[in-house]
Write an enzyme that holds these catalytic residues in place. Structure first.
Site, PDB file in Angstrom:
ATOM      1  N   ARG A  41       0.864  -1.191   0.000  1.00 18.11           N
ATOM      2  CA  ARG A  41       0.000   0.000   0.000  1.00 18.11           C
ATOM      3  C   ARG A  41       0.892   1.229   0.000  1.00 18.11           C
ATOM      4  NH1 ARG A  41      -2.674   3.267   4.081  1.00 18.11           N
ATOM      5  NH2 ARG A  41      -4.865   3.657   3.585  1.00 18.11           N
ATOM      6  N   SER A 110     -12.840  -2.887   0.454  1.00 17.89           N
ATOM      7  CA  SER A 110     -13.052  -2.394   1.820  1.00 17.89           C
ATOM      8  C   SER A 110     -14.523  -2.078   2.041  1.00 17.89           C
ATOM      9  CB  SER A 110     -12.270  -1.104   2.053  1.00 17.89           C
ATOM     10  OG  SER A 110     -10.899  -1.323   1.939  1.00 17.89           O
ATOM     11  N   LYS A 139      -4.696   5.271   9.270  1.00 15.92           N
ATOM     12  CA  LYS A 139      -5.524   5.864   8.206  1.00 15.92           C
ATOM     13  C   LYS A 139      -6.237   7.064   8.784  1.00 15.92           C
ATOM     14  CE  LYS A 139      -9.287   4.392   5.078  1.00 15.92           C
ATOM     15  NZ  LYS A 139      -9.031   5.029   3.836  1.00 15.92           N
TER      16      LYS A 139
HETATM   17  N1  TZP Z   1      -8.426   0.743   6.478  1.00 16.69           N
HETATM   18  C1  TZP Z   1      -9.167   0.747   7.580  1.00 16.69           C
HETATM   19  S1  TZP Z   1      -8.235   0.907   8.975  1.00 16.69           S
HETATM   20  C2  TZP Z   1      -6.799   0.959   8.062  1.00 16.69           C
HETATM   21  C3  TZP Z   1      -7.090   0.858   6.727  1.00 16.69           C
HETATM   22  C4  TZP Z   1      -6.128   0.885   5.632  1.00 16.69           C
HETATM   23  C5  TZP Z   1      -5.452   1.101   8.691  1.00 16.69           C
HETATM   24  C6  TZP Z   1      -5.059  -0.059   9.515  1.00 16.69           C
HETATM   25  O1  TZP Z   1      -3.786   0.161  10.060  1.00 16.69           O
HETATM   26  P1  TZP Z   1      -3.378  -0.366  11.497  1.00 16.69           P
HETATM   27  O2  TZP Z   1      -2.036   0.285  11.745  1.00 16.69           O
HETATM   28  O3  TZP Z   1      -3.255  -1.856  11.422  1.00 16.69           O
HETATM   29  O4  TZP Z   1      -4.431   0.100  12.455  1.00 16.69           O
END
Ligand code: TZP
Ligand code: MG
Length: 203
Positions: A41, A110, A139
């Site tokens: 990503r 998603s 995010k």
């Molecule tokens: N989509 C929803 S939460 C997220 C994404 C890309 C981030 C998740 O990152 P982390 O550090 O595992 O909480």
């Protein structure tokens, strides 16, 4: 990839950079720790740099039975040599993505609420991701947390492989899996934790 591995590692370029970690060294460490499902990503790099990194990641995982997924950048899928793509609600519609990547590629989407899960259930996706399960600082524009109840609800709405994401660590992964997720997608929990034991515990 008939069944998802329980750990879905997301190699997020920005999260690595923020910690001063090399993308490729991190990928190698994760490979050595037993990661077999990896999403690359990268929200900021140019297409050219994403393709360069994709080629290097393919090399890192060469000879390993691993599934490599590209976040967004559907137009780069063929050139990436990856196994699939992951798209969000704001990206191209799933049917259009499927037409571009072909019937055999892995395609994830998603979702953030029951309506999106139910809609995704009817589409030609390989898995449905739901979240954020817990609060995340990775995010910045994340939707409201869905919690373990959101995972349970999603589980009741689709029989497709279910990936939970957002704030998942080795400490809470078991409860997420018990709530019905087939797999947990993790960014910070791997960069700040012990990947080897994460893989071992959740194999
Ligand atoms: N989509 C929803 S939460 C997220 C994404 C890309 C981030 C998740 O990152 P982390 O550090 O595992 O909480
Ligand atoms: Mg996206």
């Amino acid at each position: 990839m008939t069944q998802l591995p329980r750990l879905y590692a997301i190699l997020n370029a920005e999260s690595c950079a923020r910690r001063g970690l090399s993308l490729l060294e991190t990928a190698k460490a994760w490979r050595d720790a037993g990661v077999t499902l990896l999403q690359y990503r990268d929200k900021v790099a140019s297409d050219l740099d994403v393709l360069r990194n994709a080629a290097l990641l393919r090399e890192v995982f060469e000879g390993v039975e691993a599934t490599l997924i590209l976040n967004d950048r559907v137009h780069l899928f063929a050139a990436s040599g990856f196994d699939g793509v992951h798209v969000g609600q704001g990206d191209a519609p799933v049917a259009a993505v499927r037409a571009v990547i072909g019937p055999n590629a892995v395609l994830g989407v998603s979702t953030h609420n029951p309506a999106e899960v139910s809609a995704a259930d009817l589409l030609s996706v390989s898995y449905v991701a739901v979240g954020p399960v817990f609060a995340t600082s990775t995010k910045l524009d994340a939707e409201p947390v869905v919690g373990l109840d959101g995972v349970r609800l999603a589980r009741s709405l689709t029989r497709k492989p279910l990936v939970a994401i957002g704030g998942i660590t080795q400490a809470n992964a078991t409860t997420v899996l018990e709530a019905g997720a087939d797999s947990v997608a993790v960014i910070s929990g791997l960069l700040d934790g012990d990947v080897r034991s994460f893989v071992a515990v959740h194999r």
